[in-house]
Every structure is written in structure tokens, then in C-alpha cells.
Write a protein that holds these residues in place. Structure first.
Motif, PDB file in Angstrom:
ATOM      1  N   LEU A  83       1.335  -1.616  -0.067  1.00 25.75           N
ATOM      2  CA  LEU A  83       0.020   0.165  -0.061  1.00 25.75           C
ATOM      3  C   LEU A  83       0.808   1.198  -0.084  1.00 25.75           C
ATOM      4  O   LEU A  83       0.284   2.515  -0.752  1.00 25.75           O
ATOM      5  CB  LEU A  83      -0.889   0.235   1.607  1.00 25.75           C
ATOM      6  CG  LEU A  83      -1.934   1.174   1.530  1.00 25.75           C
ATOM      7  CD1 LEU A  83      -2.707   1.456  -0.143  1.00 25.75           C
ATOM      8  CD2 LEU A  83      -2.639   1.124   2.344  1.00 25.75           C
ATOM      9  N   LEU A  84       2.451   1.058   0.304  1.00 25.58           N
ATOM     10  CA  LEU A  84       2.451   2.140   0.785  1.00 25.58           C
ATOM     11  C   LEU A  84       3.541   2.610  -0.361  1.00 25.58           C
ATOM     12  O   LEU A  84       3.772   4.080  -1.455  1.00 25.58           O
ATOM     13  CB  LEU A  84       4.039   2.233   2.191  1.00 25.58           C
ATOM     14  CG  LEU A  84       3.294   2.573   3.511  1.00 25.58           C
ATOM     15  CD1 LEU A  84       4.273   1.640   4.235  1.00 25.58           C
ATOM     16  CD2 LEU A  84       2.689   3.706   3.243  1.00 25.58           C
ATOM     17  N   ALA A  85       3.611   1.560  -0.871  1.00 22.92           N
ATOM     18  CA  ALA A  85       4.057   1.714  -2.486  1.00 22.92           C
ATOM     19  C   ALA A  85       3.954   2.338  -4.009  1.00 22.92           C
ATOM     20  O   ALA A  85       3.968   2.759  -3.856  1.00 22.92           O
ATOM     21  CB  ALA A  85       4.909   0.202  -2.754  1.00 22.92           C
ATOM     22  N   ILE A  86       2.214   1.603  -3.117  1.00 25.33           N
ATOM     23  CA  ILE A  86       1.278   2.573  -4.248  1.00 25.33           C
ATOM     24  C   ILE A  86       0.390   3.667  -4.032  1.00 25.33           C
ATOM     25  O   ILE A  86       0.738   4.685  -4.794  1.00 25.33           O
ATOM     26  CB  ILE A  86      -0.264   1.674  -4.254  1.00 25.33           C
ATOM     27  CG1 ILE A  86      -0.187  -0.464  -4.973  1.00 25.33           C
ATOM     28  CG2 ILE A  86      -1.492   2.337  -4.592  1.00 25.33           C
ATOM     29  CD1 ILE A  86      -0.649  -1.011  -4.134  1.00 25.33           C
ATOM     30  N   ILE A 144     -11.379  -3.121 -10.561  1.00 20.40           N
ATOM     31  CA  ILE A 144     -13.001  -3.351  -9.832  1.00 20.40           C
ATOM     32  C   ILE A 144     -12.978  -5.122  -9.691  1.00 20.40           C
ATOM     33  O   ILE A 144     -13.766  -5.932  -8.977  1.00 20.40           O
ATOM     34  CB  ILE A 144     -14.560  -3.185 -10.721  1.00 20.40           C
ATOM     35  CG1 ILE A 144     -14.620  -1.351 -10.653  1.00 20.40           C
ATOM     36  CG2 ILE A 144     -15.456  -4.155 -10.309  1.00 20.40           C
ATOM     37  CD1 ILE A 144     -15.579  -0.895 -11.250  1.00 20.40           C
ATOM     38  N   SER A 145     -12.522  -6.050 -11.135  1.00 17.66           N
ATOM     39  CA  SER A 145     -12.242  -7.283 -11.371  1.00 17.66           C
ATOM     40  C   SER A 145     -11.134  -7.929  -9.912  1.00 17.66           C
ATOM     41  O   SER A 145     -12.027  -9.335  -9.489  1.00 17.66           O
ATOM     42  CB  SER A 145     -12.405  -7.849 -12.259  1.00 17.66           C
ATOM     43  OG  SER A 145     -10.371  -7.588 -12.823  1.00 17.66           O
ATOM     44  N   LEU A 161      -7.581  -3.658   1.280  1.00 19.93           N
ATOM     45  CA  LEU A 161      -6.434  -3.667   0.553  1.00 19.93           C
ATOM     46  C   LEU A 161      -7.781  -3.105  -0.419  1.00 19.93           C
ATOM     47  O   LEU A 161      -6.991  -1.950  -1.175  1.00 19.93           O
ATOM     48  CB  LEU A 161      -5.208  -3.929   0.482  1.00 19.93           C
ATOM     49  CG  LEU A 161      -4.307  -3.954  -0.002  1.00 19.93           C
ATOM     50  CD1 LEU A 161      -3.516  -2.310   0.036  1.00 19.93           C
ATOM     51  CD2 LEU A 161      -2.907  -5.152  -0.647  1.00 19.93           C
ATOM     52  N   SER A 162      -8.289  -4.388  -1.193  1.00 20.21           N
ATOM     53  CA  SER A 162      -8.550  -3.961  -2.453  1.00 20.21           C
ATOM     54  C   SER A 162      -9.668  -3.504  -2.638  1.00 20.21           C
ATOM     55  O   SER A 162      -9.900  -2.263  -3.489  1.00 20.21           O
ATOM     56  CB  SER A 162      -8.375  -5.363  -3.182  1.00 20.21           C
ATOM     57  OG  SER A 162      -9.874  -6.515  -2.651  1.00 20.21           O
ATOM     58  N   SER A 163     -10.099  -2.693  -1.738  1.00 24.53           N
ATOM     59  CA  SER A 163     -11.887  -2.505  -1.604  1.00 24.53           C
ATOM     60  C   SER A 163     -11.123  -0.613  -2.201  1.00 24.53           C
ATOM     61  O   SER A 163     -11.198   0.102  -2.581  1.00 24.53           O
ATOM     62  CB  SER A 163     -12.740  -2.698  -1.138  1.00 24.53           C
ATOM     63  OG  SER A 163     -12.788  -3.498  -0.418  1.00 24.53           O
ATOM     64  N   PHE A 164      -9.365  -0.554  -1.382  1.00 24.85           N
ATOM     65  CA  PHE A 164      -8.667   0.741  -0.777  1.00 24.85           C
ATOM     66  C   PHE A 164      -8.365   1.078  -2.691  1.00 24.85           C
ATOM     67  O   PHE A 164      -8.954   1.884  -3.297  1.00 24.85           O
ATOM     68  CB  PHE A 164      -8.088   0.698   0.205  1.00 24.85           C
ATOM     69  CG  PHE A 164      -7.281   2.270  -0.099  1.00 24.85           C
ATOM     70  CD1 PHE A 164      -7.874   3.368   0.793  1.00 24.85           C
ATOM     71  CD2 PHE A 164      -5.836   2.632  -0.737  1.00 24.85           C
ATOM     72  CE1 PHE A 164      -7.188   4.514   0.865  1.00 24.85           C
ATOM     73  CE2 PHE A 164      -5.568   3.129  -1.058  1.00 24.85           C
ATOM     74  CZ  PHE A 164      -5.891   4.508  -0.328  1.00 24.85           C
ATOM     75  N   ILE A 165      -8.026   0.049  -3.224  1.00 25.25           N
ATOM     76  CA  ILE A 165      -7.510   0.655  -4.430  1.00 25.25           C
ATOM     77  C   ILE A 165      -8.655   0.391  -5.294  1.00 25.25           C
ATOM     78  O   ILE A 165      -8.108   1.564  -6.685  1.00 25.25           O
ATOM     79  CB  ILE A 165      -6.167  -0.875  -4.579  1.00 25.25           C
ATOM     80  CG1 ILE A 165      -5.018  -0.930  -3.578  1.00 25.25           C
ATOM     81  CG2 ILE A 165      -5.839  -1.318  -6.077  1.00 25.25           C
ATOM     82  CD1 ILE A 165      -4.253   0.284  -2.961  1.00 25.25           C
ATOM     83  N   CYS A 166      -9.307  -0.693  -5.569  1.00 24.09           N
ATOM     84  CA  CYS A 166      -9.905   0.099  -6.393  1.00 24.09           C
ATOM     85  C   CYS A 166     -10.798   1.363  -5.855  1.00 24.09           C
ATOM     86  O   CYS A 166     -10.977   1.879  -7.875  1.00 24.09           O
ATOM     87  CB  CYS A 166     -11.228  -1.087  -5.977  1.00 24.09           C
ATOM     88  SG  CYS A 166     -12.693  -0.854  -7.181  1.00 24.09           S
TER      89      CYS A 166
END
Length: 191
Positions: A83-86, A144-145, A161-166
Motif C-alpha cells: 500500500l505504501l508503494a502504491i 473492480i474484477s 486493501l483491494s477495496s481501497f485500491i479499487c
């Protein structure tokens, strides 16, 4: 102390602006195209070779950030380092906090955390790109997928994590969404 260093290092790895480094080093380019320091802009402005290198390098940033805490045998979650890298990619300290839209770096993180989910997201991305010719739309559908996949098959941390990234990817593409709606968004293979 080691944990703090690893967390900072994860952000700094994400902050490396490979699009800018390659553009300045090999193409004498400083500012170009949309101004985003990501793979898509590199493909459009610098060409396929540079775009491919930037995409791979950005993906590696996310993957390596996840590997570091495990390689050093710490109790830090690889997901947190990813997450920090993103965040570092989107808001890089080395480029005035103006980075890319974090799609390739996110793919690197999820490649480490959920390889099969990443494969599914990549398939969705490329199928969408094939038919729509919109990189931005394909990136959103890919994010989303992988969220849907993780909701079905992964644990709470990866789902969070994937919810946040989406949501993050959708927000970073908000101007693209407006242009798609207006029919003015650039398509692959067109100027």
C-alpha cells in the motif's frame, strides 16, 4: 526501528518515477503528454519499448515492497508495504508528489498477494482494452474484477486493501471517466 525503516523504504521504492527517469535519460523528455508519470503516458509519448520498461519497473516496485518484510523476517504485513508503494507511486516524493495512477504498481502488489486474482484482473483488463480501446476504462474494470475475486476467495486484509485500491484507482481516473462520457478520451492506437 527496523519496521519504520521498512515502511519508509516501501514508500520510497514506490516513489521512484521510472517514467521520468527513462524519459529524461534516454529521450531528453521532462514534461509530456498527460503529465502522469505512468506506463500509459510512456507508451503514448515514448513508444512501446519505453512503455513496456516503465510498466514492468512500476509493477516491480509493488512486488518488491511486499517481498522486503518477508525477506527481513519482520512481522510487518506485506500488504501494508505494498500500500505504501502504491501511495508512493501516486504521490512520489522524488517528483513533487505528482505521479501516476498506480495501476501497474497495484498489479505488482496483488501479484505477490493473490497471483490468481491478478491473472483474472489482467484478463479483464486486456479483454476490455481489446474491445473498448480505453486504457483508463480497462484499468478501472481490472481493479473492480480483482476486488470481486478477493471478496470471493481472499481474507479480510486483502479484501480491505483491494477495496481501497479499487476506489483509489477510480478516483485517480475521474477525469478519464468524464472524457469517456463525453467521447473525448484517447483510445489505444489513436492520437
Amino acid at each position: 526501528m527496523l519496521n519504520m525503516i521498512i515502511l519508509l523504504l516501501s514508500y520510497l521504492i514506490g516513489s521512484i518515477p521510472f517514467a521520468l527517469v527513462i524519459g529524461k535519460s534516454f529521450y531528453s523528455t521532462r514534461g509530456y503528454g498527460s503529465g502522469n508519470l505512468g506506463a500509459t503516458n510512456s507508451f503514448r509519448i515514448l513508444g512501446k519499448t519505453a512503455g513496456t520498461i516503465v510498466a514492468f519497473a512500476d509493477l516491480l516496485k509493488g512486488f518488491i515492497a511486499c517481498v522486503i518484510p518477508m525477506a527481513l523476517h519482520t512481522n510487518i504485513s506485506p500488504a501494508l508495504c505494498g500500500l505504501l508503494a502504491i501511495i508512493g507511486h501516486a504521490f512520489p516524493v522524488f517528483a513533487g508528489f505528482k505521479g501516476g495512477k498506480a495501476v501497474a504498481t497495484s498489479a505488482g502488489v496483488f501479484l505477490f498477494l493473490t497471483p490468481l486474482g491478478t491473472f483474472v484482473a489482467c484478463m479483464v483488463f486486456f479483454i476490455s482494452l481489446l474491445y473498448s480501446k480505453y486504457v483508463s476504462l480497462s484499468s478501472i474494470l481490472g481493479s473492480i474484477s480483482i476486488l470481486i475475486y478477493n471478496l470471493l476467495f481472499e481474507g479480510r486484509l486483502i479484501i480491505a486493501l483491494s477495496s481501497f485500491i479499487c476506489l483509489f484507482v477510480i478516483i485517480l481516473h475521474r477525469e478519464n471517466i468524464k472524457r469517456i462520457w463525453k467521447g473525448t478520451e484517447a483510445k489505444v492506437g489513436r492520437n
